[in-house]
Design an enzyme around this catalytic site. Structure first.
Site, PDB file in Angstrom:
ATOM      1  N   GLY A  43       1.127   9.017   4.784  1.00  0.00           N
ATOM      2  CA  GLY A  43       0.951  10.498   4.117  1.00  0.00           C
ATOM      3  C   GLY A  43      -0.335  11.358   4.545  1.00  0.00           C
ATOM      4  N   ASP A  44      -0.183  12.629   4.280  1.00  0.00           N
ATOM      5  CA  ASP A  44      -0.891  13.621   4.599  1.00  0.00           C
ATOM      6  C   ASP A  44      -1.390  13.653   6.212  1.00  0.00           C
ATOM      7  OD1 ASP A  44      -1.520  13.889   1.694  1.00  0.00           O
ATOM      8  OD2 ASP A  44      -2.687  12.304   1.832  1.00  0.00           O
ATOM      9  N   LYS A  47       2.033  17.274   7.918  1.00  0.00           N
ATOM     10  CA  LYS A  47       3.395  17.795   8.004  1.00  0.00           C
ATOM     11  C   LYS A  47       3.742  19.159   7.522  1.00  0.00           C
ATOM     12  CE  LYS A  47       4.183  14.568   4.662  1.00  0.00           C
ATOM     13  NZ  LYS A  47       3.181  13.818   4.923  1.00  0.00           N
ATOM     14  N   GLY A  48       2.983  19.614   6.433  1.00  0.00           N
ATOM     15  CA  GLY A  48       3.032  20.830   5.949  1.00  0.00           C
ATOM     16  C   GLY A  48       2.635  22.006   6.891  1.00  0.00           C
ATOM     17  N   GLY A  71       1.144  16.583  -1.622  1.00  0.00           N
ATOM     18  CA  GLY A  71       0.662  17.859  -1.496  1.00  0.00           C
ATOM     19  C   GLY A  71       0.304  18.268  -0.039  1.00  0.00           C
ATOM     20  N   HIS A  72       0.591  19.218   0.175  1.00  0.00           N
ATOM     21  CA  HIS A  72       0.737  20.001   1.604  1.00  0.00           C
ATOM     22  C   HIS A  72      -0.052  21.111   1.679  1.00  0.00           C
ATOM     23  CE1 HIS A  72       5.218  17.853   1.811  1.00  0.00           C
ATOM     24  NE2 HIS A  72       4.258  17.228   1.663  1.00  0.00           N
ATOM     25  N   ARG A 334      -8.811  12.090  -4.594  1.00  0.00           N
ATOM     26  CA  ARG A 334      -9.475  10.948  -4.212  1.00  0.00           C
ATOM     27  C   ARG A 334      -9.722  11.205  -2.819  1.00  0.00           C
ATOM     28  NH1 ARG A 334      -4.619   6.809  -5.854  1.00  0.00           N
ATOM     29  NH2 ARG A 334      -3.345   8.600  -5.301  1.00  0.00           N
ATOM     30  N   LYS A 362      -4.982  16.858  13.944  1.00  0.00           N
ATOM     31  CA  LYS A 362      -6.487  16.547  13.683  1.00  0.00           C
ATOM     32  C   LYS A 362      -7.193  15.782  14.876  1.00  0.00           C
ATOM     33  CE  LYS A 362      -7.271  16.776   9.162  1.00  0.00           C
ATOM     34  NZ  LYS A 362      -7.345  16.168   7.740  1.00  0.00           N
ATOM     35  N   THR A 445      -5.079  21.198  16.843  1.00  0.00           N
ATOM     36  CA  THR A 445      -6.429  21.265  16.828  1.00  0.00           C
ATOM     37  C   THR A 445      -7.382  22.034  15.732  1.00  0.00           C
ATOM     38  OG1 THR A 445      -6.272  23.322  18.263  1.00  0.00           O
ATOM     39  CG2 THR A 445      -6.053  21.182  19.609  1.00  0.00           C
TER      40      THR A 445
HETATM   41  P1  GDP Z   1       0.711  16.793   4.574  1.00  0.00           P
HETATM   42  O1  GDP Z   1       0.982  16.068   3.325  1.00  0.00           O
HETATM   43  O2  GDP Z   1       1.209  15.720   5.772  1.00  0.00           O
HETATM   44  O3  GDP Z   1       1.491  18.081   4.638  1.00  0.00           O
HETATM   45  O4  GDP Z   1      -0.823  17.016   4.904  1.00  0.00           O
HETATM   46  P2  GDP Z   1      -1.879  17.667   3.885  1.00  0.00           P
HETATM   47  O5  GDP Z   1      -1.593  18.875   3.851  1.00  0.00           O
HETATM   48  O6  GDP Z   1      -1.904  16.831   2.494  1.00  0.00           O
HETATM   49  O7  GDP Z   1      -3.302  17.082   4.584  1.00  0.00           O
HETATM   50  C1  GDP Z   1      -3.399  17.516   5.950  1.00  0.00           C
HETATM   51  C2  GDP Z   1      -4.752  18.233   5.793  1.00  0.00           C
HETATM   52  O8  GDP Z   1      -5.372  18.324   7.112  1.00  0.00           O
HETATM   53  C3  GDP Z   1      -4.752  19.804   5.357  1.00  0.00           C
HETATM   54  O9  GDP Z   1      -5.909  19.954   4.631  1.00  0.00           O
HETATM   55  C4  GDP Z   1      -4.366  20.544   6.450  1.00  0.00           C
HETATM   56  O10 GDP Z   1      -5.069  21.843   6.476  1.00  0.00           O
HETATM   57  C5  GDP Z   1      -5.206  19.720   7.487  1.00  0.00           C
HETATM   58  N1  GDP Z   1      -5.056  20.097   8.862  1.00  0.00           N
HETATM   59  C6  GDP Z   1      -3.747  19.766   9.495  1.00  0.00           C
HETATM   60  N2  GDP Z   1      -3.942  19.776  10.860  1.00  0.00           N
HETATM   61  C7  GDP Z   1      -5.246  19.874  11.186  1.00  0.00           C
HETATM   62  C8  GDP Z   1      -5.900  19.699  12.235  1.00  0.00           C
HETATM   63  O11 GDP Z   1      -5.359  19.545  13.614  1.00  0.00           O
HETATM   64  N3  GDP Z   1      -7.132  19.747  12.238  1.00  0.00           N
HETATM   65  C9  GDP Z   1      -8.046  19.817  11.088  1.00  0.00           C
HETATM   66  N4  GDP Z   1      -9.454  19.707  10.915  1.00  0.00           N
HETATM   67  N5  GDP Z   1      -7.230  19.844  10.047  1.00  0.00           N
HETATM   68  C10 GDP Z   1      -6.012  19.819  10.032  1.00  0.00           C
HETATM   69  P1  IMO Z   2       2.239  13.645   1.071  1.00  0.00           P
HETATM   70  O1  IMO Z   2       3.596  14.396   0.818  1.00  0.00           O
HETATM   71  C1  IMO Z   2      -0.579  10.165   0.450  1.00  0.00           C
HETATM   72  C2  IMO Z   2       0.563   7.288  -2.268  1.00  0.00           C
HETATM   73  C3  IMO Z   2      -0.107   7.413  -3.450  1.00  0.00           C
HETATM   74  C4  IMO Z   2      -0.069   5.705  -3.804  1.00  0.00           C
HETATM   75  C5  IMO Z   2       1.329   5.610  -3.509  1.00  0.00           C
HETATM   76  C6  IMO Z   2       2.337   5.473  -4.872  1.00  0.00           C
HETATM   77  O2  IMO Z   2       1.365  14.674   0.610  1.00  0.00           O
HETATM   78  O3  IMO Z   2       1.989  13.166   2.362  1.00  0.00           O
HETATM   79  P2  IMO Z   2       3.207   7.621  -6.265  1.00  0.00           P
HETATM   80  O4  IMO Z   2       2.431   8.304  -7.117  1.00  0.00           O
HETATM   81  O5  IMO Z   2       4.096   7.914  -5.244  1.00  0.00           O
HETATM   82  O6  IMO Z   2       3.934   6.479  -7.022  1.00  0.00           O
HETATM   83  O7  IMO Z   2       2.059   6.503  -5.526  1.00  0.00           O
HETATM   84  O8  IMO Z   2       1.938   6.632  -2.611  1.00  0.00           O
HETATM   85  N1  IMO Z   2       1.127   8.785  -1.986  1.00  0.00           N
HETATM   86  C7  IMO Z   2       0.951   9.543  -1.052  1.00  0.00           C
HETATM   87  N2  IMO Z   2      -0.450   9.255  -0.239  1.00  0.00           N
HETATM   88  N3  IMO Z   2       0.183  11.437   0.720  1.00  0.00           N
HETATM   89  C8  IMO Z   2       1.417  11.549  -0.227  1.00  0.00           C
HETATM   90  O9  IMO Z   2       2.431  12.695   0.045  1.00  0.00           O
HETATM   91  C9  IMO Z   2       1.632  10.621  -1.095  1.00  0.00           C
HETATM   92  N4  IMO Z   2       2.478  10.403  -2.203  1.00  0.00           N
HETATM   93  C10 IMO Z   2       2.332   9.269  -2.840  1.00  0.00           C
HETATM   94  O10 IMO Z   2      -1.549   7.645  -3.340  1.00  0.00           O
HETATM   95  O11 IMO Z   2      -0.953   5.052  -2.799  1.00  0.00           O
HETATM   96 MG    MG Z   3      -0.352  15.597   1.637  1.00  0.00          MG
END
Ligand code: GDP
Ligand code: IMO
Ligand code: MG
Length: 466
Positions: A43-44, A47-48, A71-72, A334, A362, A445
């Site tokens: 995750g994270d 994707k967003g 969370g995106h 966290r 990133k 980037t």
């Molecule tokens: P998602 O859950 O996959 O949509 O990702 P999140 O939004 O939770 O986490 C990605 C974080 O990295 C966000 O705060 C973005 O703004 C940030 N981000 C995305 N691409 C880049 C990048 O290329 N470089 C940096 N420094 N930050 C990035």
């Molecule tokens: P995005 O879409 C990162 C993780 C939680 C925990 C496990 C189970 O932003 O990439 P849950 O509440 O789903 O039962 O928790 O999955 N988790 C994520 N980690 N990004 C997410 O979503 C997540 N959604 C759930 O931290 O380890």
């Molecule tokens: Mg996320």
């Protein structure tokens, strides 16, 4: 590998306004209609950002699974949008954003998100549809989750505490309540009362019952029903009718392959299918209509919550990576656990999702490093291991085998042309690409829309251009 690049210029980041660099292959790939964007790690991955970027070229963006555990973060100029249940496509006013049947909806959280988006000037009224078949999160779901997460001796997953697991449990046990039932003034009160009483007794027996008033909760949810009613539709029908009319759909992944209930690090994962299969069951669209699948991976790795993480970097090294990447959870705040890029893990994720292209995010976060270890293989109890074990306890014992890649001596932040990346950064990308046997169609980037490299001639270029 030398490759071409596309430079994102203007603030709206239209790919029609891109300047093209040298090409990897002269002819763009044929453009298929529908696209999925999926996370490949835990995750994270960013994707967003890619969904927001690609959405310009699609008519509809649909979320298929997960809930407000996702969370995106999307940055558009000075604005920072934190999306959770509403698909990232909502930020483009002419698109339809769909919350599909596979999503579990906490109505309070959804309405709060809708209000925040409205307050930020994002158009919602004609742009959002919510599936009548999606299941609902009720106050007893997080309450029961607290029991499973806090009972001594029980395996703690480190969930987001949003009640996601218990809600999916109810769905599979055939005792969930869906949006369509919430809207039925006849059915809902009776069904809610009987299930809520039962849940309250279970919570009491587990010693986690909180003071709550069933009739008060019923009224609250009836209020939510009236606010949600204008958005509710048979979204499976809407999507299929739209595709038949030639509309293009972008499937928005939440969570990621290593959190997938079947293919992730069981039981340290989420309760839905976050890999490619979940997009179809969670939207009502046939696999035959899912044309291209783009995976998103960081140039390193992170994880939130418990569970094995072979390349995790402990101590000051991990702290430095976390600080460089701003690696703190969007939903819970966290600190994310940080580590190195893991080729065996990505190969496994590629195999499950059969990627058309990979978007690596990133890269700029690695700018400070003199050398960058990349995991090229695993050893388990002294022997090489070339595939992901099914048992988490075994995966926790895996020892990564690293190759040290040279770092680069200048910032990559904001670079939009692949050829302008430092030599060592291009080599790093080329090494990942060759090892994974999938094109790396783009590199991010920075967090902004325009801080993006899309490589000319790649499948990614074809699917994120008109
Ligand atoms: P998602 O859950 O996959 O949509 O990702 P999140 O939004 O939770 O986490 C990605 C974080 O990295 C966000 O705060 C973005 O703004 C940030 N981000 C995305 N691409 C880049 C990048 O290329 N470089 C940096 N420094 N930050 C990035
Ligand atoms: P995005 O879409 C990162 C993780 C939680 C925990 C496990 C189970 O932003 O990439 P849950 O509440 O789903 O039962 O928790 O999955 N988790 C994520 N980690 N990004 C997410 O979503 C997540 N959604 C759930 O931290 O380890
Ligand atoms: Mg996320």
């Amino acid at each position: 590998m030398e490759s071409g690049a596309v430079v994102l210029t203007g603030s709206n980041c239209s790919l029609s306004s891109l300047q093209l660099g040298d090409t990897r292959s002269a002819t763009p790939q044929p453009l298929m209609s529908n696209l999925a964007v999926l996370g490949l790690q835990w995750g994270d991955e960013g994707k967003g950002k890619l969904i927001d970027l690609a959405a310009e070229h699609y008519d509809i963006v649909v979320r298929c699974q997960g809930g407000n555990n996702a969370g995106h973060t999307v940055r558009v100029g000075e604005e920072v949008y934190k999306l959770s249940l509403v698909p990232s496509g909502i930020l483009r006013s002419e698109k339809t954003a769909v919350v599909g049947n596979g999503v579990v909806i906490n109505p309070e959280a959804l309405l709060h998100e809708i209000d925040s988006l409205r307050a930020a000037g994002v158009s919602i009224e004609k742009n959002l549809l919510i599936s009548n078949r999606a299941h609902l999160v009720f106050p007893y779901h997080p309450m029961l989750e607290r029991s499973s997460e806090s009972t001594p001796g029980k395996r703690k997953i480190g969930t987001t505490s949003r009640g996601i697991g218990p809600c999916y449990e109810d769905k599979v046990a055939r005792r969930g309540i869906r949006v369509a039932e919430l809207l039925s003034t006849e059915l809902f009160p009776q069904r809610f009362r009987s299930i809520a009483e039962e849940k309250f007794s279970v919570a009491e027996a587990l010693g986690v019952a909180e003071q709550w008033d069933v009739e008060g909760a019923l009224q609250l949810y009836q209020g939510y029903a009236e606010r949600l009613r204008p958005f509710v539709a048979d979204t499976g029908k809407f999507l299929n009718d739209s595709i038949r009319q030639g509309k293009r759909v972008l499937f928005e992944g939440a969570q990621a392959t290593m959190l997938d209930i079947d293919f992730g690090t069981y039981p340290y994962l989420t309760s839905s299918n976050a890999s490619a299969g979940g997009l179809c069951t969670g939207s009502g669209v046939s696999p035959r209509l899912l044309h291209e699948i783009v995976g998103v991976s960081k140039a390193y790795a992170t994880r939130v919550g418990e569970g094995p993480f072979a390349t995790e970097l402990h101590g000051p090294g991990g702290d430095a990576l976390r600080e460089s990447g701003g690696e703190y959870g969007t939903v819970t705040g966290r600190p994310r656990r940080c580590g190195w890029f893991d080729i065996p893990l990505l190969r496994y994720a590629h195999s499950i999702n059969h990627l058309s292209s990979l978007f690596v995010t990133k890269i700029d976060v690695l700018d400070y490093l003199e050398t960058i270890p990349v995991c090229v293989g695993y050893r388990y109890r002294g022997s090489p291991l070339d595939w992901m074990p099914a048992i988490s306890e075994e995966y926790a014992e895996v020892e990564p085998v690293y190759k040290e890649m040279p770092g680069w001596d200048r910032p990559t932040s904001g670079i939009t042309d692949f050829d302008r990346l430092p030599r060592a950064a291009k080599d790093y990308i080329a090494f990942l690409e060759d090892s994974l046997d999938v094109e790396i169609g783009g590199v991010s980037t920075g967090p902004e829309r325009e801080q993006t490299i899309i490589r000319q001639g790649s499948v990614l270029e074809a699917v994120v251009s008109a």
